[in-house]
Design a protein around this motif. Structure first.
Motif, PDB file in Angstrom:
ATOM      1  N   TRP A   1       6.022  12.262  -8.833  1.00 38.72           N
ATOM      2  CA  TRP A   1       5.735  10.976  -8.905  1.00 38.72           C
ATOM      3  C   TRP A   1       4.101  10.784  -8.888  1.00 38.72           C
ATOM      4  O   TRP A   1       3.719  11.109  -8.060  1.00 38.72           O
ATOM      5  N   ASP A   2       3.720  10.239 -10.067  1.00 39.06           N
ATOM      6  CA  ASP A   2       2.285  10.068 -10.187  1.00 39.06           C
ATOM      7  C   ASP A   2       2.180   9.210 -11.327  1.00 39.06           C
ATOM      8  O   ASP A   2       1.939   9.349 -12.430  1.00 39.06           O
ATOM      9  N   ALA A   3       2.192   7.814 -11.022  1.00 40.90           N
ATOM     10  CA  ALA A   3       2.141   6.611 -12.385  1.00 40.90           C
ATOM     11  C   ALA A   3       0.751   6.298 -12.454  1.00 40.90           C
ATOM     12  O   ALA A   3       0.500   5.176 -13.178  1.00 40.90           O
ATOM     13  N   ASN A   4      -0.254   6.908 -12.135  1.00 34.78           N
ATOM     14  CA  ASN A   4      -1.656   6.451 -12.167  1.00 34.78           C
ATOM     15  C   ASN A   4      -2.082   6.197 -13.607  1.00 34.78           C
ATOM     16  O   ASN A   4      -3.040   5.329 -13.749  1.00 34.78           O
ATOM     17  N   PRO A   5      -1.783   7.130 -14.557  1.00 32.71           N
ATOM     18  CA  PRO A   5      -2.125   6.619 -15.970  1.00 32.71           C
ATOM     19  C   PRO A   5      -1.905   5.484 -16.370  1.00 32.71           C
ATOM     20  O   PRO A   5      -2.514   4.810 -17.122  1.00 32.71           O
ATOM     21  N   ARG A   6      -1.132   4.685 -15.638  1.00 28.74           N
ATOM     22  CA  ARG A   6      -0.689   3.359 -15.988  1.00 28.74           C
ATOM     23  C   ARG A   6      -1.725   2.176 -15.276  1.00 28.74           C
ATOM     24  O   ARG A   6      -1.513   1.115 -15.547  1.00 28.74           O
ATOM     25  N   PHE A   7      -2.340   2.807 -14.273  1.00 32.06           N
ATOM     26  CA  PHE A   7      -3.149   1.820 -13.479  1.00 32.06           C
ATOM     27  C   PHE A   7      -4.350   1.740 -13.845  1.00 32.06           C
ATOM     28  O   PHE A   7      -5.213   2.872 -14.150  1.00 32.06           O
ATOM     29  N   LEU A   8      -5.205   0.750 -13.725  1.00 28.57           N
ATOM     30  CA  LEU A   8      -6.593   0.464 -13.662  1.00 28.57           C
ATOM     31  C   LEU A   8      -7.183   0.796 -12.101  1.00 28.57           C
ATOM     32  O   LEU A   8      -8.517   0.867 -12.261  1.00 28.57           O
ATOM     33  N   PHE A   9      -6.311   0.805 -11.200  1.00 27.82           N
ATOM     34  CA  PHE A   9      -6.625   1.386  -9.908  1.00 27.82           C
ATOM     35  C   PHE A   9      -5.962   2.310  -9.228  1.00 27.82           C
ATOM     36  O   PHE A   9      -4.888   2.913 -10.039  1.00 27.82           O
ATOM     37  N   LYS A  10      -6.202   2.960  -8.274  1.00 27.71           N
ATOM     38  CA  LYS A  10      -5.490   4.240  -7.775  1.00 27.71           C
ATOM     39  C   LYS A  10      -4.161   3.641  -6.861  1.00 27.71           C
ATOM     40  O   LYS A  10      -4.359   2.948  -6.076  1.00 27.71           O
ATOM     41  N   ALA A  11      -3.033   4.097  -7.466  1.00 31.49           N
ATOM     42  CA  ALA A  11      -1.832   3.833  -6.688  1.00 31.49           C
ATOM     43  C   ALA A  11      -1.361   5.166  -5.924  1.00 31.49           C
ATOM     44  O   ALA A  11      -1.856   6.240  -6.191  1.00 31.49           O
ATOM     45  N   GLY A  12      -0.484   5.038  -4.808  1.00 28.64           N
ATOM     46  CA  GLY A  12      -0.029   6.161  -4.316  1.00 28.64           C
ATOM     47  C   GLY A  12       0.585   7.061  -5.282  1.00 28.64           C
ATOM     48  O   GLY A  12       1.430   6.649  -6.284  1.00 28.64           O
ATOM     49  N   TYR A  13       0.702   8.564  -5.006  1.00 28.28           N
ATOM     50  CA  TYR A  13       1.382   9.567  -5.695  1.00 28.28           C
ATOM     51  C   TYR A  13       1.763  10.635  -4.976  1.00 28.28           C
ATOM     52  O   TYR A  13       1.176  10.945  -3.687  1.00 28.28           O
ATOM     53  N   ILE A  14       2.870  11.314  -5.491  1.00 25.70           N
ATOM     54  CA  ILE A  14       3.280  12.504  -4.695  1.00 25.70           C
ATOM     55  C   ILE A  14       2.617  13.805  -5.103  1.00 25.70           C
ATOM     56  O   ILE A  14       2.181  14.192  -5.925  1.00 25.70           O
ATOM     57  N   THR A  15       2.236  14.413  -3.884  1.00 26.48           N
ATOM     58  CA  THR A  15       1.355  15.521  -3.913  1.00 26.48           C
ATOM     59  C   THR A  15       2.084  16.882  -3.686  1.00 26.48           C
ATOM     60  O   THR A  15       3.200  16.876  -3.260  1.00 26.48           O
TER      61      THR A  15
END
Length: 396
Positions: free
Chosen positions: A318-332
């Motif tokens: 899970w890493d949905a950051n391509p859709r955000f203008l800000f940093k969202a939490g993601y799985i590392t």
């Protein structure tokens, strides 16, 4: 799975599933002891209604190749090993089907949309999959009936502004029913359980709201079943997505105490449950293994809480950051070898429930914009698919 929704809440990131099925399998399909069904997000082709968001006319690929890291060490952009395929092109879809079937994914669950009286993103299924498949694998639909919203669009920054409503009135519901029966259920490759076509609903609460209440929704679903029977099938297998959009209570139903999700499902006549992804169950922020352990530990609760079959879900990452203008939490630290642990756990769950089909759902075949995909990239290659091949093909 959200092309247009850009909500920061963890469970709103998805947009907007036993053994071999008797009587519906074609001889061409490889036989497996388990059905492995990967959710498919059909946003990687040109959709005229979404051109205002993706002027490059490549669908959501545009935000994938334009993605940038939000912090040091953030693995963006994701780069597809196969390049930016056009899923509405049957030749490109043939590549996907061939890889899926040879690695044990014998079913696609297509996210399917209906906005303002017409389908959305349907070319992937119609022009890509159905023309390329030729009976090699099964498919079914999950009606992703959420609102289409946006706030990452720089021209429309208002949080959760609605572009199209996901709820439908009864007239539109009937149009949806007629379309899926005639266009999809009748296809020989449409996935069935005991001869009944499987139809999954993403947001039950949204369906209830659009139809005007629980009684109206029950009547609509009963009529859906009647139409499926009139079309020559033994019935409809209605599947729900288990998450917060599945209501736990229903008010105003005369004579009934409906105070749990189990009661809700019984009232509407659902036949089974699965999850769309672990991001609906546990906050997607931090280490993959911790996230996976917490999510799969909930399967025991699902066994306890529901009388209908629950089909286990395994999520790639899970890493949905391509859709955000800000940093969202993601799985590392996701990795194929970690994913393999939970594939085996899902197999064990299926084996421990011999009274239900051996169906396992995967998030996802191609959720590139949510960082959860089986398709090969330039980091892991075919690693995730090789895990499934070892578990479901080589061990046959």
């Amino acid at each position: 799975m959200y092309l247009l929704t850009r909500n920061s809440n963890l469970f709103l990131w998805t947009i907007l599933t036993v053994g071999i099925v008797a009587g519906c399998q074609q001889p061409e399909k490889p036989k497996q002891a388990y059905d492995v069904a990967a959710f498919y997000w059909p946003a990687y082709h040109y959709e005229p209604r979404a051109e205002f968001l993706f002027p490059d006319k490549k669908g959501e690929w545009e935000i994938i190749y334009n993605a940038k890291p939000k912090e040091e060490g953030h693995a963006q952009p994701k780069v597809p090993l196969w390049g930016y395929l056009d899923e509405a092109d049957s030749a490109d879809m043939d590549k996907k089907i061939t890889a899926a079937v040879s690695h044990g994914v014998n079913t696609f669950i297509f996210d399917w949309y209906w906005y303002e009286g017409q389908p959305f993103l349907e070319s992937c299924v119609n022009d890509g999959f159905l023309k390329a498949n030729k009976g090699r694998m099964n498919f079914y639909l999950m009606w992703a009936n959420h609102d289409a919203t946006t706030y990452w669009d720089v021209d429309n920054p208002k949080i959760d502004s609605v572009i199209w409503k996901g709820g439908v009135d009864r007239e539109q519901f009937d149009n949806v029913v007629d379309r899926v029966i005639e266009k999809y259920f009748r296809d020989p490759s449409y996935y069935k359980i005991k001869g009944e076509p499987v139809f999954c609903i993403y947001e039950l609460q949204t369906l209830i709201n659009g139809l005007g209440g629980p009684q109206q929704t029950k009547e609509a679903l009963d009529d859906f079943r009647a139409k499926v029977k009139a079309a020559g099938f033994p019935g409809l297998h209605l599947q729900g997505i288990l998450w917060s959009a599945l209501p736990s209570t229903i008010a105003g139903v005369p004579g009934d105490q409906i105070e749990t999700q189990e009661d809700v499902l019984k009232y509407f006549g659902f036949n089974s449950l699965t999850n769309y992804c672990w991001a609906h169950l546990q906050n997607p922020d931090g280490d993959y293994t911790q996230w996976a352990e917490a999510s799969t530990a909930m399967w025991t609760d699902f066994d306890r809480d529901f009388s209908i079959p629950y089909f286990p879900n395994v999520t790639v990452g899970w890493d949905a950051n391509p859709r955000f203008l800000f940093k969202a939490g993601y799985i590392t630290n996701p990795a194929p070898e970690k994913f393999a642990t939970y594939v085996e756990k899902a197999k064990a769950y299926a084996d421990a429930h011999p009274d239900q089909p051996k169906l396992i759902t995967i998030n996802a075949w191609n959720e590139w914009s949510e960082g959860s995909y089986l398709e090969p990239d330039t980091v892991h290659g075919l690693g995730y698919l090789e895990v499934l091949k070892k578990a479901f093909v080589e061990n046959e």
